[in-house]
Scaffold this motif. Sequence first.
Motif, PDB file in Angstrom:
ATOM      1  N   PHE A  46       0.848  -1.209   0.000  1.00 60.98           N
ATOM      2  CA  PHE A  46       0.000   0.000   0.000  1.00 60.98           C
ATOM      3  C   PHE A  46       0.881   1.257   0.000  1.00 60.98           C
ATOM      4  O   PHE A  46       0.604   2.223  -0.721  1.00 60.98           O
ATOM      5  CB  PHE A  46      -0.889   0.041   1.255  1.00 60.98           C
ATOM      6  N   SER A  47       1.945   1.220   0.809  1.00 64.26           N
ATOM      7  CA  SER A  47       2.813   2.407   0.936  1.00 64.26           C
ATOM      8  C   SER A  47       3.541   2.699  -0.378  1.00 64.26           C
ATOM      9  O   SER A  47       3.628   3.855  -0.807  1.00 64.26           O
ATOM     10  CB  SER A  47       3.829   2.201   2.069  1.00 64.26           C
ATOM     11  N   ALA A  48       4.043   1.643  -1.018  1.00 70.18           N
ATOM     12  CA  ALA A  48       4.730   1.827  -2.303  1.00 70.18           C
ATOM     13  C   ALA A  48       3.737   2.339  -3.353  1.00 70.18           C
ATOM     14  O   ALA A  48       4.072   3.188  -4.190  1.00 70.18           O
ATOM     15  CB  ALA A  48       5.344   0.505  -2.757  1.00 70.18           C
ATOM     16  N   TYR A  49       2.495   1.856  -3.288  1.00 68.97           N
ATOM     17  CA  TYR A  49       1.456   2.258  -4.243  1.00 68.97           C
ATOM     18  C   TYR A  49       1.082   3.733  -4.033  1.00 68.97           C
ATOM     19  O   TYR A  49       0.981   4.500  -4.989  1.00 68.97           O
ATOM     20  CB  TYR A  49       0.233   1.362  -4.046  1.00 68.97           C
ATOM     21  N   ALA A  50       0.923   4.115  -2.746  1.00 65.42           N
ATOM     22  CA  ALA A  50       0.579   5.512  -2.433  1.00 65.42           C
ATOM     23  C   ALA A  50       1.678   6.433  -2.953  1.00 65.42           C
ATOM     24  O   ALA A  50       1.412   7.437  -3.620  1.00 65.42           O
ATOM     25  CB  ALA A  50       0.407   5.676  -0.925  1.00 65.42           C
ATOM     26  N   LEU A  51       2.928   6.052  -2.679  1.00 62.80           N
ATOM     27  CA  LEU A  51       4.058   6.888  -3.096  1.00 62.80           C
ATOM     28  C   LEU A  51       4.146   6.970  -4.618  1.00 62.80           C
ATOM     29  O   LEU A  51       4.376   8.026  -5.188  1.00 62.80           O
ATOM     30  CB  LEU A  51       5.359   6.310  -2.518  1.00 62.80           C
ATOM     31  N   LYS A  52       3.917   5.858  -5.283  1.00 66.61           N
ATOM     32  CA  LYS A  52       4.053   5.823  -6.742  1.00 66.61           C
ATOM     33  C   LYS A  52       2.973   6.656  -7.423  1.00 66.61           C
ATOM     34  O   LYS A  52       3.237   7.328  -8.416  1.00 66.61           O
ATOM     35  CB  LYS A  52       3.973   4.359  -7.214  1.00 66.61           C
ATOM     36  N   HIS A  53       1.748   6.612  -6.890  1.00 66.25           N
ATOM     37  CA  HIS A  53       0.631   7.205  -7.632  1.00 66.25           C
ATOM     38  C   HIS A  53       0.108   8.534  -7.087  1.00 66.25           C
ATOM     39  O   HIS A  53      -0.486   9.302  -7.829  1.00 66.25           O
ATOM     40  CB  HIS A  53      -0.525   6.210  -7.696  1.00 66.25           C
ATOM     41  N   TYR A  54       0.273   8.793  -5.782  1.00 62.83           N
ATOM     42  CA  TYR A  54      -0.416   9.962  -5.220  1.00 62.83           C
ATOM     43  C   TYR A  54       0.469  10.991  -4.539  1.00 62.83           C
ATOM     44  O   TYR A  54      -0.008  12.060  -4.187  1.00 62.83           O
ATOM     45  CB  TYR A  54      -1.491   9.499  -4.220  1.00 62.83           C
ATOM     46  N   PHE A  55       1.732  10.662  -4.285  1.00 61.49           N
ATOM     47  CA  PHE A  55       2.578  11.575  -3.493  1.00 61.49           C
ATOM     48  C   PHE A  55       3.936  11.791  -4.156  1.00 61.49           C
ATOM     49  O   PHE A  55       4.441  10.889  -4.816  1.00 61.49           O
ATOM     50  CB  PHE A  55       2.857  10.978  -2.102  1.00 61.49           C
TER      51      PHE A  55
END
Length: 399
Positions: free
Chosen positions: A149-158
């Motif tokens: 989830f953290s890698a996904y958040a960083l990749k797509h939203y932050f």
Amino acid sequence: MSRVLIIGAGGVSGVVVAKCCQNPEVFEEICIASRTKSKCDDMKERFGGGKTKITTAQLDADNVEEIVALINDYKPEMVINVALPYQDLTIMDACLETGVHYLDTANYEPPEVPKFEYKWQWAYREKFEKAGLTAILGCGFDPGVTGVFSAYALKHYFDEIHYIDILDANGGDHGYPFATNFNPEINIREITSNGRYWQEGEWVETEPLEIKRVFDFDQVGEKDAYLLYHEELESLAMNMPGIKRIRFFMTFSQKYITHLNVLQNVGMTSIEPIEIEGKMIQPIHFLKAVLPDPASLGPRTVGKTNIGCIYQGVKDGKPVSYYVYNVCDHQACYKEVGSQAISYTTGVPAMIGAKMLIEGKWKKPGVYNVEEFDPDPFMEELNKQGLPWHENFNPTLVD
Ligand code: NDP
């Protein structure tokens, strides 16, 4: 053709086996090996008969030579370690000696010291790299999906994530006055240790269960959530650039806390061996023997789990908040694979991680935590394999 060795035959292993059998195009052959072979045979009985060919074996995974002999005999492509954290290093040693890839769901903890840290397993980085082998660490839900989830958040939203609150709620009720949802020894050691969180570059330590907050979880409702140290904090604090604070909260009912306090006050959670009738025994081992087996909770547990992460940070100079979580129904899990949601939410990601490795999507020589891989194919699989996720673009961190 892929052939996978699964070590351990407890609650989580049952889900891994069931899910491998649901994906026979990837898992053509599996061998379930554990200390008590009858448990492996029971699983073969429950989940066999489909396209995935299942064999079983007796194995003491504390013994490197035994693991090496089994691997040389069975010749798997990789090992899924769902035994206990105490076996992580012996299994990693055996993988190195035989040239097979490795995956686990919990970091190494020395049996005599209740302190889990990645340092022992991270020390294997160079060895795995040189051997051209991949080791994926902590690929359950937490750790595991929380890192994805953290890698996904960083990749797509932050551009940068500054704050992470990981929230693990279990709204399930098994009807017993007291039972743990996974291995009692590991579970109780985790909860009775000091709390700890990462803030501004250093660890802040708390007394066990000192910080309590009330949080309203989607589909679970309001619960008491306690700040705990949890192993993914260590790797995420290192792998999330710009992170200022990261905390982990888990819910417990007042009834659970009261029982735990009594057990602790009378010394039943201690790992210090005492002599009883001429035999040395750790009180926590005795406690494990009298508590209900977590694998037996499935049919009795009703309610849902909700596990996810709230992020706060910046994108293009603007503040951004994001919450991603999964809700899992204990009875739905039981109907599908015969286990409650805690084992399900751990076993499904372990199978997906193995699938990523076998398909070459998460294959790179070395020892890695899950947030160091591309999250997208894993996130897709979560939706397909029974752990769909939900997003909220306007959450607030735990106050
Ligand atoms: P269980 O206690 O139910 O199962 C552990 C299994 O490992 C048992 O079958 C046990 O054998 C076997 N085992 C223990 N020691 C040895 C040994 N020396 N040699 C061979 N086999 C051995 O645990 P769970 O299934 O609940 O948990 C499995 C793992 O998953 C644990 O490491 C736990 O920490 C982790 N976990 C991770 C989570 C996450 O989200 N990341 C969440 C929950 C759990 P026997 O049957 O003889 O006792």
